[in-house]
Design a protein around this motif. Structure first.
Motif, PDB file in Angstrom:
ATOM      1  N   ALA A 183       0.848  -1.196   0.000  1.00 55.44           N
ATOM      2  CA  ALA A 183       0.000   0.000   0.000  1.00 55.44           C
ATOM      3  C   ALA A 183       0.882   1.244   0.000  1.00 55.44           C
ATOM      4  N   ALA A 184       0.563   2.181  -0.900  1.00 50.29           N
ATOM      5  CA  ALA A 184       1.348   3.417  -0.977  1.00 50.29           C
ATOM      6  C   ALA A 184       0.922   4.380   0.122  1.00 50.29           C
ATOM      7  N   GLU A 185      -0.360   4.344   0.458  1.00 46.48           N
ATOM      8  CA  GLU A 185      -0.914   5.231   1.481  1.00 46.48           C
ATOM      9  C   GLU A 185      -1.794   4.390   2.389  1.00 46.48           C
ATOM     10  N   VAL A 186      -1.737   4.685   3.684  1.00 51.89           N
ATOM     11  CA  VAL A 186      -2.574   3.932   4.622  1.00 51.89           C
ATOM     12  C   VAL A 186      -3.317   4.920   5.514  1.00 51.89           C
ATOM     13  N   ILE A 187      -4.624   4.713   5.599  1.00 53.61           N
ATOM     14  CA  ILE A 187      -5.478   5.589   6.412  1.00 53.61           C
ATOM     15  C   ILE A 187      -5.993   4.778   7.601  1.00 53.61           C
ATOM     16  N   ARG A 188      -5.809   5.325   8.793  1.00 53.79           N
ATOM     17  CA  ARG A 188      -6.320   4.640   9.995  1.00 53.79           C
ATOM     18  C   ARG A 188      -7.765   5.097  10.212  1.00 53.79           C
ATOM     19  N   TYR A 189      -8.690   4.389   9.596  1.00 50.72           N
ATOM     20  CA  TYR A 189     -10.069   4.927   9.542  1.00 50.72           C
ATOM     21  C   TYR A 189     -10.786   4.954  10.884  1.00 50.72           C
ATOM     22  N   ARG A 190     -10.290   4.210  11.846  1.00 50.12           N
ATOM     23  CA  ARG A 190     -10.952   4.273  13.161  1.00 50.12           C
ATOM     24  C   ARG A 190     -10.646   5.579  13.882  1.00 50.12           C
ATOM     25  N   ASP A 191      -9.600   6.283  13.425  1.00 48.49           N
ATOM     26  CA  ASP A 191      -9.240   7.555  14.067  1.00 48.49           C
ATOM     27  C   ASP A 191     -10.063   8.722  13.530  1.00 48.49           C
ATOM     28  N   LEU A 192     -10.825   8.488  12.464  1.00 50.89           N
ATOM     29  CA  LEU A 192     -11.610   9.583  11.876  1.00 50.89           C
ATOM     30  C   LEU A 192     -12.916   9.747  12.654  1.00 50.89           C
ATOM     31  N   ASP A 193     -13.294  11.000  12.932  1.00 49.56           N
ATOM     32  CA  ASP A 193     -14.517  11.245  13.715  1.00 49.56           C
ATOM     33  C   ASP A 193     -15.764  10.980  12.889  1.00 49.56           C
ATOM     34  N   ASP A 194     -15.719  11.383  11.612  1.00 48.55           N
ATOM     35  CA  ASP A 194     -16.901  11.242  10.757  1.00 48.55           C
ATOM     36  C   ASP A 194     -16.479  10.583   9.444  1.00 48.55           C
ATOM     37  N   LEU A 195     -16.521   9.260   9.443  1.00 49.87           N
ATOM     38  CA  LEU A 195     -16.001   8.478   8.312  1.00 49.87           C
ATOM     39  C   LEU A 195     -16.599   8.897   6.963  1.00 49.87           C
ATOM     40  N   PRO A 196     -17.944   9.046   6.859  1.00 46.38           N
ATOM     41  CA  PRO A 196     -18.534   9.324   5.539  1.00 46.38           C
ATOM     42  C   PRO A 196     -18.042  10.621   4.907  1.00 46.38           C
ATOM     43  N   THR A 197     -17.639  11.610   5.715  1.00 46.49           N
ATOM     44  CA  THR A 197     -17.142  12.856   5.112  1.00 46.49           C
ATOM     45  C   THR A 197     -15.617  12.931   5.139  1.00 46.49           C
ATOM     46  N   GLU A 198     -15.005  12.457   6.226  1.00 54.28           N
ATOM     47  CA  GLU A 198     -13.550  12.651   6.356  1.00 54.28           C
ATOM     48  C   GLU A 198     -12.752  11.699   5.472  1.00 54.28           C
ATOM     49  N   LEU A 199     -13.201  10.475   5.340  1.00 53.60           N
ATOM     50  CA  LEU A 199     -12.428   9.540   4.514  1.00 53.60           C
ATOM     51  C   LEU A 199     -12.379   9.994   3.046  1.00 53.60           C
ATOM     52  N   PRO A 200     -13.529  10.338   2.429  1.00 54.91           N
ATOM     53  CA  PRO A 200     -13.444  10.822   1.045  1.00 54.91           C
ATOM     54  C   PRO A 200     -12.560  12.061   0.915  1.00 54.91           C
ATOM     55  N   ALA A 201     -12.564  12.922   1.924  1.00 57.60           N
ATOM     56  CA  ALA A 201     -11.724  14.134   1.847  1.00 57.60           C
ATOM     57  C   ALA A 201     -10.249  13.740   1.823  1.00 57.60           C
ATOM     58  N   VAL A 202      -9.864  12.776   2.651  1.00 53.57           N
ATOM     59  CA  VAL A 202      -8.464  12.332   2.672  1.00 53.57           C
ATOM     60  C   VAL A 202      -8.121  11.688   1.335  1.00 53.57           C
ATOM     61  N   VAL A 203      -9.032  10.846   0.828  1.00 54.83           N
ATOM     62  CA  VAL A 203      -8.778  10.165  -0.454  1.00 54.83           C
ATOM     63  C   VAL A 203      -8.620  11.198  -1.570  1.00 54.83           C
ATOM     64  N   ARG A 204      -9.441  12.221  -1.572  1.00 60.37           N
ATOM     65  CA  ARG A 204      -9.336  13.250  -2.638  1.00 60.37           C
ATOM     66  C   ARG A 204      -8.036  14.036  -2.488  1.00 60.37           C
ATOM     67  N   ASP A 205      -7.612  14.284  -1.247  1.00 57.49           N
ATOM     68  CA  ASP A 205      -6.306  14.942  -1.067  1.00 57.49           C
ATOM     69  C   ASP A 205      -5.185  14.101  -1.673  1.00 57.49           C
ATOM     70  N   LEU A 206      -5.305  12.793  -1.528  1.00 56.48           N
ATOM     71  CA  LEU A 206      -4.236  11.892  -1.995  1.00 56.48           C
ATOM     72  C   LEU A 206      -4.289  11.654  -3.502  1.00 56.48           C
ATOM     73  N   THR A 207      -5.375  12.096  -4.141  1.00 57.32           N
ATOM     74  CA  THR A 207      -5.545  11.837  -5.584  1.00 57.32           C
ATOM     75  C   THR A 207      -5.771  13.132  -6.367  1.00 57.32           C
ATOM     76  N   ALA A 208      -5.239  14.222  -5.849  1.00 59.32           N
ATOM     77  CA  ALA A 208      -5.356  15.530  -6.518  1.00 59.32           C
ATOM     78  C   ALA A 208      -6.816  15.858  -6.838  1.00 59.32           C
TER      79      ALA A 208
END
Ligand SMILES: NC(=O)c1ccc[n+]([C@@H]2O[C@H](COP(=O)([O-])OP(=O)(O)OC[C@H]3O[C@@H](n4cnc5c(N)ncnc54)[C@H](OP(=O)(O)O)[C@@H]3O)[C@@H](O)[C@H]2O)c1
Length: 327
Positions: A183-208
């Protein structure tokens, strides 16, 4: 023989180790002495009654072992052959009846514990990257639960097909395993407060800002919304499990709003029903094991008598890689 029986639908406590009659084989089956039985999430769905099953039943479907007897119509298998299988009901047992068509001959050089991890999770990882979404060089994919049984194999195979893998995992130990798997990038998703909004935001940051070409989602209820929102335009959401629970009904209009995305809910049986396809997938996975490009991590082994502990561990998110029962 000793076997693990689910006495009634319920939690891990319904599993009891007991003596049951050895299976009698039909003309198209082989009798196998099990050396390692694979523990898979589907066993917990069947035990709990989520997937309908008759009760009592001997649990398990996957394993590896040595052929002890051969049915009258079976060609190409002999007593003493080492085989592995994904779908033989009653595999948490010392002896299992396996349909000859489902028995994969294990190459010498692949030990039984490794072989027991290949049929279900290995061939699943294979069809996910070749058929559900065809991973190509330049693809970017998101893999949830990347340090799990399927997850570690899927991450490695996606890398091998040229993808950049963004992984989600629950713990620091799992993060290390996902990185080691490619894996090039690893996200610890249990540390996110609001998965449905924060995870996509992190993914979009990582994919321009683009999102990923495919999401491999085995977690289900807890991740589905985040997965949908992490896709690039016309991306593919491969929902292949429900470790956190089933996804509620989805309005198809959401697929349009998400960018004309595709949603598929595949299962292994539909990807190995054709004998040539089964042989191809098994051979590619065993070859990758043999040439060292696919590392099969056995994260935990338990004696047959500790099947309750194995199910508790799997369901409490504390396992990594493959879990095996050793009769
Ligand atoms: N469709 C198919 O053909 C197919 C074939 C094989 C497996 N599957 C599915 O793929 C999934 C993975 O199977 P597996 O046997 O390899 O298991 P696994 O991934 O080794 O274990 C499940 C992992 O899911 C994560 N998870 C997130 N939320 C969870 C929750 N509420 N409860 C439990 N686990 C949770 C955990 O990882 P983190 O700690 O990193 O979150 C956990 O370790 C299962 O849903 C299974 O049904 C589907």
């Amino acid at each position: 023989m000793r076997a693990v029986v689910a006495t009634a639908p319920g939690g891990p406590e319904v599993l009891t180790v007991t003596d049951v009659p050895a299976p009698t084989i039909g003309p198209d089956e082989v009798l196998v002495r099990t050396t390692a039985a694979g523990v898979n999430f589907i066993d917990t769905y069947r035990r709990s009654g989520t997937y309908p099953m008759p009760f009592p039943h001997v649990v398990g479907s996957e394993g590896a072992g040595t052929v002890e007897a051969v049915g009258s119509d079976v060609a190409g298998l002999a007593v003493g052959d080492r085989v592995a299988w994904a779908e033989a009901p009653g595999s948490y047992a010392e002896l299992v009846a396996v349909r000859a068509a489902d028995a994969l001959v294990v190459p010498s050089g692949v030990p039984d514990d490794t072989a027991a991890a290949v049929p279900l999770q290995g061939m699943t990882a294979h069809y996910l990257v070749t058929s559900s979404f065809h991973v190509r060089p330049g693809s970017t994919v998101l893999v949830h639960a990347a340090a799990g049984g399927v997850g570690l194999l899927l991450t490695q195979l996606a890398r091998r097909h040229g993808a950049r893998v963004i992984a989600t995992v629950g713990t620091a130990e799992k993060e290390q395993l996902a990185r080691a798997a490619g894996a090039a990038e690893v996200i610890r998703y249990r540390d996110l407060d609001d998965l449905p909004t924060e995870l996509p935001a992190v993914v979009r940051d990582l994919t321009a800002g683009r999102g990923v070409d495919a999401v491999y989602d085995s977690v289900g209820k807890d991740t589905f919304d985040a997965s949908l929102a992490s896709l690039a335009r016309r991306g593919t959401l491969v929902l292949f499990g429900a470790s956190s629970g089933p996804v509620p009904p989805v309005d198809p209009q959401r697929l349009s709003s998400a960018g004309s995305v595709l949603l598929t809910r595949p299962k292994l049986a539909d990807h190995v029903a054709d004998p040539d396809e089964l042989t191809w997938r098994a051979r590619e996975v065993f070859d990758a094991v043999l040439d060292g490009t696919l590392d099969v991590r056995v994260g935990a082994t338990y004696p047959l008598t500790a099947a309750v502990d194995a199910h508790r561990a799997l369901e409490s998110r504390s396992t990594t890689g493959k879990v095996l029962l050793l009769p």
